[in-house]
Design a protein around this motif. Structure first.
Motif, PDB file in Angstrom:
ATOM      1  N   SER A 111       0.847  -1.183   0.000  1.00  0.00           N
ATOM      2  CA  SER A 111       0.000   0.000   0.000  1.00  0.00           C
ATOM      3  C   SER A 111       0.886   1.238   0.000  1.00  0.00           C
ATOM      4  CB  SER A 111      -0.913  -0.001   1.235  1.00  0.00           C
ATOM      5  OG  SER A 111      -0.136  -0.029   2.428  1.00  0.00           O
ATOM      6  N   PRO A 228      -4.430   0.777  -0.972  1.00  0.00           N
ATOM      7  CA  PRO A 228      -3.834  -0.480  -1.455  1.00  0.00           C
ATOM      8  C   PRO A 228      -3.358  -0.339  -2.897  1.00  0.00           C
ATOM      9  CG  PRO A 228      -6.225  -0.656  -1.418  1.00  0.00           C
ATOM     10  CD  PRO A 228      -5.877   0.644  -0.746  1.00  0.00           C
ATOM     11  N   GLY A 243      -8.770  -3.125  -2.440  1.00  0.00           N
ATOM     12  CA  GLY A 243      -7.780  -4.177  -2.351  1.00  0.00           C
ATOM     13  C   GLY A 243      -8.090  -5.275  -3.356  1.00  0.00           C
ATOM     14  N   CYS A 263      -2.254  -5.330   0.352  1.00  0.00           N
ATOM     15  CA  CYS A 263      -3.059  -5.140  -0.860  1.00  0.00           C
ATOM     16  C   CYS A 263      -4.228  -6.120  -0.956  1.00  0.00           C
ATOM     17  CB  CYS A 263      -2.202  -5.261  -2.116  1.00  0.00           C
ATOM     18  SG  CYS A 263      -1.591  -6.937  -2.443  1.00  0.00           S
TER      19      CYS A 263
END
Length: 388
Positions: A111, A228, A243, A263
């Protein structure tokens, strides 16, 4: 599957752990670990603590020495990030134009901090080096990153002000009881807080709030959350929702592509969540290696977190957001206590301040799904060791 080549995009905590765990589990195929920085993979949490204080140097942050990768036949690609994925051809294209083929692909892209123009953010050693605290410091955001930085700046003798848009600190991650204790520890060190305050502009030497207040500032650091790094996955047509969405085995919507770490949006009970912490990165790095090498077990850990501020250690076992009642044990006045967070009669998690034994036992109880109810914890003299 143990002979298929594995490409790991992202050389942070999750990606590096995945590479190490694959070899530890006997994976015989090629492993390529791709990083976007030009240095060996390293830890990031100390950047807002020991590294920023000067207690440790870069060498102390490195996960593994360079020779480790050669000895374990892990191809380490640095300063050449992935820019696209060709799912049909099973290839990753790097910024340099280099093409890397994969049998399995692991996205550990992490991220990035949400930026505020004119303010520093801390993700890399370069960021930390440029944000050594001095003079009048303003921290935007009263989350863990902002408060860890505020603690370091305060200990360095700086005049520190923390600006937070919410009515209280740590609203997303801690109960009111624990968060208020953390704030009081900072206030006793001279840190000032402005809640329900938003930043209109960061100018050289000052921060302007939405209500027109002007705060002098020699250094401004933003810690207002992260985004993310899911663009690579989205452009490849994978399912993305705050994400990269994965199933209980950390597989994306393409069964040969996995996502782990900051992520990844993964299953936690009946819902999906995304966690930004070392424990999750390490556990998912280990778990994805197990899946690739043949394990059929789904990923189902007890999440846990920590934050060091001054001599205070805050530890959380479980995910406590959504709780509707708490029971406090120990003595908050002494600075050593735990807060048990419940949704109805169900224990969601335990927040411990300077109570490491409680934290370890809470993780064990949550993993075993022990039926701990509020009335049990409220009994005077309740001891987690009797319930473990």
């Amino acid at each position: 599957m143990t002979d298929a080549s594995v490409v790991i995009v992202g050389a942070g905590q999750a990606g590096c752990q995945a590479a190490v765990s694959l070899r530890e589990r006997g994976h015989r195929g090629a492993i390529t670990l791709i990083g976007d920085e030009g240095v060996l993979p390293y830890q990031r949490p100390p950047l807002t603590k020991a590294y920023l204080q000067g207690d440790i140097g870069f060498g102390d942050l490195v996960f593994r020495p360079e020779k480790y990768y050669a000895e374990h036949d892990i191809t380490l690609v640095l300063d050449d990030p992935a820019v696209s994925i060709d799912r049909a051809a099973r290839q990753v294209v790097l910024r340099s134009g280099r093409v890397v083929e994969f049998g399995n692909l692991v996205l550990a892209t992490g991220s990035r901090p949400r930026p505020i123009p004119g303010a520093h953010t801390i993700r890399t050693t370069t960021d930390a080096d440029s944000a050594r605290p001095h003079g009048r410091v303003v921290t935007i955001g009263a989350g863990f990153i902002g408060l860890e930085y505020a603690a370091v700046a305060s200990e360095a003798g700086c005049d520190v002000t923390v600006i937070e848009a919410q009515p209280r600190a740590l609203a997303r991650v801690l109960s009111e009881e624990t968060a208020e204790h953390v704030v009081q520890v900072h206030r006793r060190r001279g840190v000032k807080f402005l809640f329900n305050a938003t930043v209109a502009e960061v100018r050289p030497g000052e921060v302007v709030l939405a209500d027109g207040t002007v705060l002098p500032a020699d250094l401004v650091v933003a810690g207002i959350g992260v985004v993310p790094n899911a663009e690579l996955a989205a452009e490849a047509g994978l399912s993305v929702d705050d994400g990269i969405v994965v199933d209980p085995w950390l597989r994306t919507s393409d069964p040969v592509i996995f996502a782990i770490g900051d992520c990844a949006r993964f299953h936690h009970g009946a819902r999906q969540i995304r966690l930004e912490c070392v424990q999750n990165a390490v556990d998912q790095g280990t778990a994805v290696a197990e899946v690739i090498t043949g394990s059929a077990e789904p990923y189902a850990p007890v999440p846990w977190f920590w934050s060091d501020q001054y001599a205070m250690k805050v530890q959380i076992a479980g995910v406590t957001d959504g709780h509707d009642s708490v029971v406090v044990t120990g003595d908050p006045v002494s600075g050593a206590f735990s807060v048990f967070c419940f949704a109805g009669d169900r224990l969601l998690g335990v927040e411990s301040v300077n109570k490491p034994v409680d934290h370890v036992l809470a993780r064990r109880l949550l993993a075993a799904n022990c039926p701990i109810r509020p009335e049990m914890v409220a009994v005077p003299g309740f001891d987690l060791r009797t319930a473990a």
